[in-house]
Design an enzyme around this catalytic site. Sequence first.
Site, mmCIF file in Angstrom:
data_model
loop_
_atom_site.group_PDB
_atom_site.id
_atom_site.type_symbol
_atom_site.label_atom_id
_atom_site.label_comp_id
_atom_site.label_asym_id
_atom_site.label_seq_id
_atom_site.Cartn_x
_atom_site.Cartn_y
_atom_site.Cartn_z
ATOM 1 N N SER A 248 0.796 -1.228 0.000
ATOM 2 C CA SER A 248 0.000 0.000 0.000
ATOM 3 C C SER A 248 0.826 1.275 0.000
ATOM 4 O O SER A 248 0.300 2.354 -0.271
ATOM 5 C CB SER A 248 -0.959 0.022 1.192
ATOM 6 O OG SER A 248 -0.245 0.190 2.404
ATOM 7 N N LYS B 51 0.650 4.769 6.866
ATOM 8 C CA LYS B 51 0.216 5.582 5.721
ATOM 9 C C LYS B 51 0.882 6.954 5.820
ATOM 10 O O LYS B 51 1.632 7.243 6.746
ATOM 11 C CB LYS B 51 -1.312 5.765 5.715
ATOM 12 C CG LYS B 51 -2.124 4.485 5.806
ATOM 13 C CD LYS B 51 -2.022 3.607 4.583
ATOM 14 C CE LYS B 51 -2.862 2.333 4.754
ATOM 15 N NZ LYS B 51 -2.678 1.386 3.633
#
Length: 225
Positions: free
Chosen positions: A35, A89
């Site tokens: 990701s 993230k």
Amino acid sequence: MKNWARANKGFLLFLMLFGVFRTAVADWNPIPSSSMHPNLLEGDVVFVNRLAYNVKVPLTDIVISQTGEPQRGDIVTFSSPRNGTRLIKRVIALPGDRVEMRNEQLIINGKPAGYGIASEAVENIKGVGNLTAVRVDESLGDRSHAIQFLPQIQARRNFDPIVVPPGQYMMLGDNRDNSEDSRFIGLVPRALLIGRAERVLASADITGNWMPRTERFGMSLYPKQ
């Protein structure tokens, strides 16, 4: 058992202090997914500064004091507000920001993010195979970082403007079309932030031959702009 504990009390004290250190001061975080491509790879192990934003009671999300403010562009580990899973993230929007996405382009406080010249790379998706990834440098204010898109797959490439409430943050993965981030799990409260990822400690090609990627050892996650 009591005799064993007495004989090994020094070792047990070390384990206890080590556990406190990992849960309150500094930690390392293995990267299990794609990701954050192209900046973080599966098999990277990143150093996480747990004191970058908060001092917490060990093993809890109880904040004792705040030590710093997350900045747009920081790579952050946090507990998912949906199910508590630890995620990593990038901070995209701060409290008070008005943010939207139009055809992959971020617009923050009315100002579109800047994007550099595109290049292509190969991205392997489990169960799908090799796809062509489009990579660009994204600029948010005075900071920039590489991101990538996967035009061939279905993804959430648009969302309407929202204003980030006080004490919350919007997180997005750098691999924009293959990331379960704030577009799906919602905004992240400050109390769920774990720490700021600083650099790659070690790396191995866990999706291939498991050989060490020594060129990534010690690599900073924030190249000089």
